[in-house]
Design a protein around this motif. Structure first.
Motif, mmCIF file in Angstrom:
data_model
loop_
_atom_site.group_PDB
_atom_site.id
_atom_site.type_symbol
_atom_site.label_atom_id
_atom_site.label_comp_id
_atom_site.label_asym_id
_atom_site.label_seq_id
_atom_site.Cartn_x
_atom_site.Cartn_y
_atom_site.Cartn_z
ATOM 1 N N GLN A 1 0.831 -1.208 0.000
ATOM 2 C CA GLN A 1 0.000 0.000 0.000
ATOM 3 C C GLN A 1 0.867 1.260 0.000
ATOM 4 O O GLN A 1 0.573 2.231 -0.700
ATOM 5 C CB GLN A 1 -0.920 0.004 1.216
ATOM 6 C CG GLN A 1 -2.006 -1.055 1.176
ATOM 7 C CD GLN A 1 -2.795 -1.082 2.474
ATOM 8 O OE1 GLN A 1 -2.238 -0.956 3.560
ATOM 9 N NE2 GLN A 1 -4.100 -1.227 2.366
ATOM 10 N N ALA A 2 1.926 1.246 0.803
ATOM 11 C CA ALA A 2 2.803 2.414 0.891
ATOM 12 C C ALA A 2 3.505 2.667 -0.444
ATOM 13 O O ALA A 2 3.577 3.816 -0.911
ATOM 14 C CB ALA A 2 3.820 2.206 2.005
ATOM 15 N N ARG A 3 4.027 1.622 -1.057
ATOM 16 C CA ARG A 3 4.703 1.790 -2.349
ATOM 17 C C ARG A 3 3.730 2.291 -3.416
ATOM 18 O O ARG A 3 4.064 3.173 -4.218
ATOM 19 C CB ARG A 3 5.333 0.463 -2.772
ATOM 20 C CG ARG A 3 6.607 0.138 -2.002
ATOM 21 C CD ARG A 3 7.158 -1.220 -2.368
ATOM 22 N NE ARG A 3 8.487 -1.426 -1.776
ATOM 23 C CZ ARG A 3 9.031 -2.618 -1.537
ATOM 24 N NH1 ARG A 3 8.343 -3.729 -1.838
ATOM 25 N NH2 ARG A 3 10.230 -2.709 -1.010
ATOM 26 N N HIS A 4 2.535 1.746 -3.399
ATOM 27 C CA HIS A 4 1.533 2.180 -4.370
ATOM 28 C C HIS A 4 1.177 3.641 -4.148
ATOM 29 O O HIS A 4 1.081 4.425 -5.113
ATOM 30 C CB HIS A 4 0.285 1.302 -4.236
ATOM 31 C CG HIS A 4 -0.844 1.724 -5.124
ATOM 32 N ND1 HIS A 4 -1.878 2.530 -4.667
ATOM 33 C CD2 HIS A 4 -1.104 1.485 -6.427
ATOM 34 C CE1 HIS A 4 -2.725 2.750 -5.659
ATOM 35 N NE2 HIS A 4 -2.285 2.125 -6.740
ATOM 36 N N ALA A 5 0.987 4.036 -2.895
ATOM 37 C CA ALA A 5 0.621 5.423 -2.597
ATOM 38 C C ALA A 5 1.709 6.386 -3.064
ATOM 39 O O ALA A 5 1.419 7.406 -3.706
ATOM 40 C CB ALA A 5 0.371 5.592 -1.105
ATOM 41 N N LEU A 6 2.961 6.077 -2.766
ATOM 42 C CA LEU A 6 4.049 6.983 -3.113
ATOM 43 C C LEU A 6 4.250 7.100 -4.621
ATOM 44 O O LEU A 6 4.883 8.059 -5.090
ATOM 45 C CB LEU A 6 5.347 6.517 -2.439
ATOM 46 C CG LEU A 6 5.371 6.665 -0.913
ATOM 47 C CD1 LEU A 6 6.589 5.957 -0.326
ATOM 48 C CD2 LEU A 6 5.355 8.135 -0.510
ATOM 49 N N ALA A 7 3.708 6.150 -5.378
ATOM 50 C CA ALA A 7 3.812 6.197 -6.835
ATOM 51 C C ALA A 7 2.726 7.056 -7.478
ATOM 52 O O ALA A 7 2.776 7.305 -8.689
ATOM 53 C CB ALA A 7 3.750 4.780 -7.405
ATOM 54 N N GLN A 8 1.766 7.522 -6.681
ATOM 55 C CA GLN A 8 0.644 8.286 -7.238
ATOM 56 C C GLN A 8 1.005 9.765 -7.353
ATOM 57 O O GLN A 8 1.762 10.298 -6.539
ATOM 58 C CB GLN A 8 -0.602 8.132 -6.360
ATOM 59 C CG GLN A 8 -1.044 6.700 -6.165
ATOM 60 C CD GLN A 8 -1.133 5.936 -7.472
ATOM 61 O OE1 GLN A 8 -1.796 6.374 -8.422
ATOM 62 N NE2 GLN A 8 -0.457 4.795 -7.540
ATOM 63 N N PRO A 9 0.463 10.445 -8.367
ATOM 64 C CA PRO A 9 0.766 11.870 -8.531
ATOM 65 C C PRO A 9 0.280 12.682 -7.330
ATOM 66 O O PRO A 9 -0.832 12.502 -6.861
ATOM 67 C CB PRO A 9 -0.011 12.258 -9.798
ATOM 68 C CG PRO A 9 -1.096 11.216 -9.929
ATOM 69 C CD PRO A 9 -0.497 9.961 -9.386
ATOM 70 N N GLY A 10 1.172 13.535 -6.848
ATOM 71 C CA GLY A 10 0.784 14.447 -5.779
ATOM 72 C C GLY A 10 0.841 13.879 -4.379
ATOM 73 O O GLY A 10 0.661 14.610 -3.412
ATOM 74 N N ILE A 11 1.081 12.559 -4.233
ATOM 75 C CA ILE A 11 1.225 12.000 -2.883
ATOM 76 C C ILE A 11 2.634 12.310 -2.409
ATOM 77 O O ILE A 11 3.612 11.797 -2.946
ATOM 78 C CB ILE A 11 0.960 10.480 -2.857
ATOM 79 C CG1 ILE A 11 -0.454 10.163 -3.349
ATOM 80 C CG2 ILE A 11 1.184 9.937 -1.442
ATOM 81 C CD1 ILE A 11 -1.571 10.653 -2.462
#
Length: 325
Positions: free
Chosen positions: A263-273
């Protein structure tokens, strides 16, 4: 300027904030023990405000204690329990002690807690509280009475990326940003496609240019914690396949950790996170492990602490504190 404000305004590495576990007893020693586990790994720590509608030690008292222990606090301010006079006095009073980061929430209804007979206040809601805090920062109480000098507040809020319609969530967050919110601690999200949609819309709408988005990641010991969130936490939905995956794992604790890492890796890959907000329900060393595996910090924690003596929803998304009881 607070460290959090500097990181948000000037960019650079990902930001990491965390929840301090709720404090009931044990004096400052218990706060000190929690701080020892968190301080080397995070930029700022939330002092929660009667999270999940359970009474705990005062948010203002805990925030002042955090600062005294050399950790930068984020004062959560919830509208459920206090009227506008009380929340203004909490914010201004905390600022007298150098607590200038605040996070504005509406708060869970009293029916979510263990004293459901309590009277609700909700004199303000989360968006209104952001506007009130911005007024305090400009140097005036809501009445217009001046504050000289004004408190140097750095204002944040919450939003729920997991609860459609996403267009409404982004518009709501934009209104808070227009009122003065410069960071958002986003609600827990177990459905990656929903976080992707929210982040994309936030980027397109210009929200990410106005405020830093910090995605909440919760570290739990196994499927029991996930079921609790699915059944009891407003605005949070855990997919059945996720529950089954963790429940059937040979090592549920490790499987739950791997889920948080994904979840953390996915979140950090999102624009603006711009970073993560961590709630550690395990307290077994998983938080430092997570941060290290993500490459966000080394164990030295260099530069993460500040000088404590520096003078200077499917429900309403604001209705839930990011922490769990």
């Amino acid at each position: 300027m607070s460290r959090l404000a500097d990181l948000v305004e000037n960019g650079g590495r990902p930001i990491v904030t965390a929840e301090l576990p709720a404090v009931d007893g044990g004096g400052l020693d218990i706060v000190r023990r929690h701080v020892a586990a968190l301080a080397p790994w995070v930029d700022a720590v939330n002092a929660t405000d009667n999270t999940a509608a359970h009474a705990h030690a005062s948010n203002v008292a805990v925030a002042i204690a955090l600062r005294g222990l050399g950790v930068e606090p984020i004062l959560q301010v919830v509208c459920r329990d206090k009227n506008r006079l009380a929340v203004q006095s909490d914010i201004v009073g905390a600022a007298l002690h150098g607590v200038t980061n605040i996070c504005c929430l509406t708060g869970d209804d009293v029916s979510a807690g263990d004293e459901p007979e309590s009277r609700r206040v909700f004199d303000l809601d989360g968006p209104q509280l952001v506007r009130v805090a911005a007024g305090l920062r400009r140097g005036a109480y809501l009445s217009g009475r001046p504050i000289t000098p004004p408190p140097r507040l750095f204002i944040g809020a919450v939003e729920n990326p997991s609860a459609p319609p996403h267009e409404y969530r982004v518009r709501r967050a934009l209104r808070k940003a227009a009122s003065g919110a410069r960071f958002f601690q986003l609600q827990i999200c177990f459905r990656p496609e929903r976080l992707e949609r929210f982040a994309t819309l936030a980027e397109e709408a210009g929200l990410t240019a106005r405020a830093a988005l910090l995605q909440t990641i919760v570290l739990v010991k196994g499927v029991r914690g996930l079921r609790f969130m699915d059944e009891k936490v407003p605005g949070v939905s855990v997919p059945a396949e996720t529950l089954e995956r963790i429940g059937r794992a040979a090592d549920p604790a490790e499987a739950a950790y791997r889920l948080a890492l994904e979840q953390a890796r996915h979140a950090l890959a999102q624009p603006g996170i711009r970073g993560l907000h961590l709630a550690d329900m395990r307290r077994d060393g998983s938080l430092p492990r997570l941060i290290t595996e993500l490459g966000l910090r080394g164990p030295s924690g260099e530069g993460n602490r500040h000088d404590a003596h520096d003078p200077h929803d499917a429900h309403d998304p604001d209705a839930h504190d990011p922490a769990l009881p």
